[in-house]
Design an enzyme around this catalytic site. Structure first.
Site, short mmCIF file in Angstrom:
data_model
loop_
_atom_site.label_atom_id
_atom_site.label_comp_id
_atom_site.label_asym_id
_atom_site.label_seq_id
_atom_site.Cartn_x
_atom_site.Cartn_y
_atom_site.Cartn_z
N CYS A 268 -59.21 -40.57 54.89
CA CYS A 268 -59.70 -40.91 56.24
C CYS A 268 -58.70 -40.50 57.32
O CYS A 268 -58.52 -39.32 57.57
CB CYS A 268 -60.07 -42.38 56.32
SG CYS A 268 -61.26 -42.73 57.64
N HIS A 351 -64.31 -42.75 51.77
CA HIS A 351 -63.50 -43.79 51.13
C HIS A 351 -63.86 -43.91 49.64
O HIS A 351 -64.81 -44.62 49.30
CB HIS A 351 -63.71 -45.13 51.83
CG HIS A 351 -62.98 -45.25 53.12
ND1 HIS A 351 -61.81 -45.96 53.25
CD2 HIS A 351 -63.24 -44.74 54.35
CE1 HIS A 351 -61.38 -45.88 54.50
NE2 HIS A 351 -62.24 -45.14 55.19
N GLU A 353 -62.42 -45.63 47.43
CA GLU A 353 -62.18 -46.99 46.91
C GLU A 353 -63.37 -47.90 47.17
O GLU A 353 -63.44 -49.02 46.65
CB GLU A 353 -60.93 -47.58 47.56
CG GLU A 353 -61.11 -48.22 48.91
CD GLU A 353 -61.35 -47.24 50.04
OE1 GLU A 353 -61.73 -47.68 51.15
OE2 GLU A 353 -61.17 -46.02 49.84
#
Length: 372
Positions: A268, A351, A353
């Protein structure tokens, strides 16, 4: 509930109801299309300086609990929802969303036509707004908003970054035991905290990396010295809020890391900072990407991954001069991933995660571990 009054940059004035902390707050409004995971979204530091407008119409039913927080607190300016549910039904919850917001001094706004607001942002772009439980005059709200700084003129990183270095000591969450596991680490890396999410750290430790987390005002030369003597094996650059072009000092330090050929993985904001450090400046998207249902094409495997996203800026197409484009957004064609040609560096805009959201890109953490 108290009355709340909203004034937007385009002149729109709305009356609503407020929960959480009553106050007057100014920020940029963006919409998030995730269907679940509002607590993880609210506690994502990348939303610092922003109001989060949820397109999911019912918010609050699963309450809130400390285990699902993605950072040490809430950094957004407030949240806007269609219907707030004070009663929660979740055996893991410790309190309702109203009390959770009050404990963090954050405003919640409900009773708003969120579909109308979402369409307004989609058509006009992200905009500044002011919300207040104390001021009802549209003219007074307009004047305060006009005098307030735009989000792109505010450096939000010092607010969200860790004040001191620490080692992350837990791994991914086990939903069978409802506890975080202990990491089995073998290689040490440095993670630079620009507003890092906790589950990013969990994923890094889950693939066998010992993670030392440093503040945003890191010194590249000390990291390079530790890399050259074999103490650390790589660097991770985290997510974070605001305009990456504001971070002049951080960019200059990242340039030194690149020149030292240290293996680097960025997510990001980290992805954007790597682009700028290589000479390719970012640009602002009309309304950004915020949600857990964004399709991204992996150009290496030719597969489509549904991803979690939260960003307002993108790297330019011209960067393909020095990097291979590995991922592309299927909504608007913007760049989602890069592998640099002359250095052991790769990065993604989305993202992997999740937390919340799909985890179809989580193998990127294993790729980083394999690379180092």
């Amino acid at each position: 509930m108290q009355d709340a009054y909203l004034y937007f940059e385009n002149g729109l004035f709305l009356q609503a109801k407020a929960f959480g902390s009553g106050q007057t707050a100014v920020g940029e409004v963006v919409f998030n299309t995730s269907m679940t995971g509002y607590e993880e979204i609210i506690t994502d530091p990348s939303y610092a300086g922003q109001f989060i407008l949820f397109t999911m119409p019912e918010i609050g039913i699963v309450g809130a609990n400390p285990e699902d927080m993605e950072s040490r607190g809430i950094f957004c300016k407030g949240i806007i929802v269609r219907n707030y549910n004070e009663f929660y039904s979740n055996f893991r919850a410790k309190e309702n969303l109203d009390n959770f917001l009050k404990s963090q001094d954050i405003m919640g706004i409900t009773g708003v036509d969120t579909r109308l607001l979402t369409k307004t942002i989609r058509n006009n772009g992200s905009m500044m707004m002011i919300a207040s439980t104390q001021i009802s005059s549209p003219e007074e709200l307009k004047n305060i908003l006009k005098k307030s700084k735009k989000i792109q003129d505010i450096n939000l990183i010092p607010e969200v970054s860790t004040p001191k270095t620490y080692t992350h000591t837990t791994s991914t969450f086990d939903f069978n035991t409802f506890q975080y596991g202990l990491p089995n680490t073998s290689k040490k890396i440095i993670a630079i905290d620009f507003g890092i999410k906790r589950n990013i750290l969990n994923e890094l430790t889950a693939v066998g990396l010992e993670v030392e987390v440093m503040p945003h005002h890191f010194e590249a030369n000390s990291i390079i010295a530790r890399f050259e003597n074999g103490e650390i094996k790589g660097v991770f650059l985290s997510n974070g809020p605001g305009d990456p072009l504001m971070l002049k000092n951080e960019i200059s330090q990242i340039k030194l890391l690149i020149e030292a050929k240290i293996p680097i993985f960025g997510i990001c904001l980290g992805h954007q900072l790597l682009s700028i450090a290589n000479g390719y400046e970012t640009y602002k998207l009309k309304f950004g990407h915020h949600g857990g249902n964004h399709p991204v094409k992996n150009l290496i495997t030719q597969s489509v991954e549904i991803t979690s996203q939260n960003h307002n800026y993108s790297v330019p197409q011209e960067i393909e001069e020095i990097a291979e484009i590995t991922h592309k957004n299927l909504f608007d064609g913007t760049i989602e991933g890069l592998k640099y040609k002359n250095a052991p560096i790769f990065s993604v805009q989305h993202h992997p995660e999740a937390s919340p959201g799909p985890k179809e890109s989580s193998n990127l953490f294993k790729q980083f571990a394999d690379m180092i």
